[in-house]
Design a protein around this motif. Structure first.
Motif, PDB file in Angstrom:
ATOM      1  N   GLY B 122      48.862  -1.271 100.416  1.00  0.00           N
ATOM      2  CA  GLY B 122      49.422   0.022 100.041  1.00  0.00           C
ATOM      3  C   GLY B 122      49.448   0.227  98.536  1.00  0.00           C
ATOM      4  N   ALA B 123      49.739  -0.847  97.783  1.00  0.00           N
ATOM      5  CA  ALA B 123      49.774  -0.737  96.326  1.00  0.00           C
ATOM      6  C   ALA B 123      48.378  -0.420  95.785  1.00  0.00           C
ATOM      7  N   GLN B 125      46.006   1.045  97.436  1.00  0.00           N
ATOM      8  CA  GLN B 125      45.646   2.390  97.849  1.00  0.00           C
ATOM      9  C   GLN B 125      46.325   3.430  96.952  1.00  0.00           C
ATOM     10  N   ALA B 126      47.582   3.161  96.606  1.00  0.00           N
ATOM     11  CA  ALA B 126      48.291   4.080  95.714  1.00  0.00           C
ATOM     12  C   ALA B 126      47.579   4.143  94.361  1.00  0.00           C
ATOM     13  N   ALA B 127      47.109   2.994  93.875  1.00  0.00           N
ATOM     14  CA  ALA B 127      46.392   2.974  92.598  1.00  0.00           C
ATOM     15  C   ALA B 127      45.102   3.778  92.704  1.00  0.00           C
ATOM     16  N   ALA B 128      44.425   3.640  93.846  1.00  0.00           N
ATOM     17  CA  ALA B 128      43.193   4.415  94.056  1.00  0.00           C
ATOM     18  C   ALA B 128      43.518   5.905  94.080  1.00  0.00           C
ATOM     19  N   ALA B 129      44.616   6.259  94.760  1.00  0.00           N
ATOM     20  CA  ALA B 129      44.977   7.671  94.879  1.00  0.00           C
ATOM     21  C   ALA B 129      45.393   8.264  93.537  1.00  0.00           C
ATOM     22  N   LEU B 130      45.835   7.409  92.597  1.00  0.00           N
ATOM     23  CA  LEU B 130      46.172   7.902  91.256  1.00  0.00           C
ATOM     24  C   LEU B 130      44.918   8.109  90.414  1.00  0.00           C
ATOM     25  N   GLY B 131      43.782   7.660  90.935  1.00  0.00           N
ATOM     26  CA  GLY B 131      42.528   7.820  90.202  1.00  0.00           C
ATOM     27  C   GLY B 131      42.171   6.622  89.349  1.00  0.00           C
ATOM     28  N   MET B 132      42.772   5.465  89.647  1.00  0.00           N
ATOM     29  CA  MET B 132      42.388   4.262  88.889  1.00  0.00           C
ATOM     30  C   MET B 132      41.081   3.720  89.465  1.00  0.00           C
ATOM     31  N   PRO B 133      40.058   3.579  88.635  1.00  0.00           N
ATOM     32  CA  PRO B 133      38.811   2.998  89.116  1.00  0.00           C
ATOM     33  C   PRO B 133      38.998   1.527  89.498  1.00  0.00           C
ATOM     34  N   LEU B 136      40.143  -1.218  87.004  1.00  0.00           N
ATOM     35  CA  LEU B 136      41.533  -1.113  86.561  1.00  0.00           C
ATOM     36  C   LEU B 136      42.495  -1.523  87.674  1.00  0.00           C
ATOM     37  N   ILE B 141      46.712  -4.182  88.938  1.00  0.00           N
ATOM     38  CA  ILE B 141      47.500  -4.217  90.173  1.00  0.00           C
ATOM     39  C   ILE B 141      47.223  -5.518  90.934  1.00  0.00           C
TER      40      ILE B 141
END
Lengths: 254, 228
Positions: B122-123, B125-133, B136, B141
């Motif tokens: 989940g963490a 996925q949240a980073a992906a949803a924030l637009g972190m490539p 990063l 994370i």
């Protein structure tokens, strides 16, 4: 792959999100069977329906956490597949059922990590904005707390603030209150309501019917991978036309 | 000691202190380098395994099978005897560090693989949803969370590397065990030397454990990873 129709309409009048005939399959299981839907700027669209109806999958297709197998999705008039993945996602905020905070970072760092690392925005600038947003969700005093030190409701409010840090054009809420104890749901819904009042464009998957009625501009009822019925919240939730909608609403009100 | 009973003579230790200290320095040096290199090998190969990086993942799997499936003593002899045959000339200290790094690295590959696998999806996925490539997400994370999760296992492997550096005496790498057992062999001062070995190894292991538990406690105070 821009559509000709969308190029002729001035951008200001165009819906922010357009979903056209979207299909999605997991193996042999077709979870979205041709979805057509629009979200206008400033609109709050609430998506309801039984579990397994494809609501969450639809949200996850909007920011490309899931790919689609047919149809197309336009964001600000452009196909989402034409965006660079992370550019698209920076414009579309998402809040998850399980909060999904970064467990190793304080609330403040949860908010600042993405802008600091993606845009290399100075820490001080990010932190000033993060403090503002934490105050906005009622957690000014919790900036230094780690996720494990926060209640579910507080974690979800941090998660909302974290998504807002990227200054998204639209916010997706995927059952944001479903994992919360009943007494903690209200504080999260209050933040979402405030966000809607401030004019944020929102797509909200939820089972909170009162929220849908009071905050939603439009309710979309999904079942079996299709949109069965949609319209003004009062119309859909109080006087549904379709038998499946009636059945669902009866079941959840028991 | 069969004759009239053994007389413990601590002055023997003082007499050989310069040699013993030099051996200890070699033990510390080879172990430190071996532990650091083993951690880096484990990090790289463990990530390759966890994220199923093509080719690298298969290479890592074969490496782990080979080095966890054979005795470290055999590995030390092999590196010492076989590398020169292959035209690779290393001095004994280099073989020593290499042997510890490869052996520890194989265990750490599994340690890191498990840790990366346990990073909450989940963490990420949240980073992906924030637009972190992806790079990063990994650096900011996955890696810091995996590091917290890997620490206990990494600590155990590191302690094993330190203790197993004693095996390096078989290739005449003049580390602590080699020096002490040589003194035993030439002067029959068995108990003095084994007292030195026991106290010194125990001291190093306790110090390492203490350091690791301090790091663990420090990180745990800054957000536990397990339940969030």
């Amino acid at each position: 792959m821009r559509s000709r129709a969308s190029e002729q309409i001035p951008a200001s009048l165009r819906p922010l999100v357009e979903v056209r005939g979207v299909k999605k399959r997991f193996g042999s299981n077709e979870v979205l069977k041709g979805i057509d839907m629009t979200i206008a700027g400033g609109e709050v669209v609430v998506i309801v329906g039984p579990s397994g109806s494809g609501k969450s999958t639809l949200l996850r297709c909007l920011n490309r956490l899931e790919g689609i197998d047919g149809g197309e999705i336009l964001f600000e008039g452009r196909s989402v597949s034409d965006y660079r993945e992370h550019d698209l996602r920076q414009r579309i905020g998402m809040v998850f059922q399980q909060f999904n905070l970064f467990p190793h970072l304080s609330a403040l760092d949860n908010l600042t990590i993405a802008p600091r690392k993606i845009h290399r925005t100075a820490r001080a600038v990010c932190e000033a904005r993060a403090h503002e947003l934490l105050a906005r969700v009622g957690l000014a005093a919790k900036a230094g707390s780690y996720p494990s030190q926060l209640s579910g409701g507080q974690q979800q409010r941090v998660a909302i603030a974290r998504a807002l840090m990227m200054e998204p054009r639209v916010m997706l809420f995927d059952e944001a209150t479903s994992a919360l104890d009943p007494e903690l749901i209200g504080e999260v819904l209050a933040v979402m309501r405030q966000l809607a009042d401030d004019g944020m464009t929102m797509a909200v998957v939820t089972h909170e019917m009162q929220f849908a009625r009071e905050v939603g501009n439009r309710v979309v009822f999904m079942d079996g991978g299709q949109i069965v019925e949609q319209g003004r919240p009062d119309a859909v939730l109080l006087n549904p036309v379709e038998p499946r909608t009636r059945q669902f609403l009866k079941r959840i009100s028991q | 000691m069969g004759e009239a009973g053994y007389v413990f003579m601590p002055q023997v230790i003082w007499l050989h202190l310069p040699q013993l200290a030099q051996g200890l320095l070699r033990t510390l040096g080879a172990s430190a380098l071996g532990i650091v290199a083993a951690a880096l090998i484990g990090l790289v190969f463990g990530a390759a395994r966890a994220y199923r990086v093509p080719v690298a993942s298969q290479v890592a799997a074969a490496y782990v099978a080979l080095f966890r499936g054979t005795p470290i003593l055999v590995q030390i002899f092999f590196l010492y005897d076989a590398l020169p045959e292959l035209g690779i000339r290393l001095d004994v200290a280099e073989v020593a560090v290499l042997a510890l790094a490869l052996w520890g690295g194989s265990y750490n590959t599994e340690n890191f693989r498990a840790a990366f696998g346990a990073v909450p999806g989940g963490a990420l996925q949240a980073a992906a949803a924030l637009g972190m490539p992806a790079h990063l997400r990994f650096a900011w994370i996955a890696l810091p969370i995996a590091f917290r999760l890997v620490l206990p296992a990494l600590g155990n492997t590191s302690i094993s590397v330190l203790k197993d550096s004693a095996y390096l005496s078989v290739i005449a790498f003049a580390e602590l065990t080699y020096v002490a057992t040589n003194i035993v062999a030439t002067e029959f001062r068995v108990f003095e030397m084994f007292a030195v070995l026991a106290v010194t190894y125990l001291g190093m292991v306790l110090l390492l454990s203490w350091g690791l538990s301090r790091i663990t406690a420090h990180l745990a105070a800054r957000g536990t990873v397990g339940d969030a």
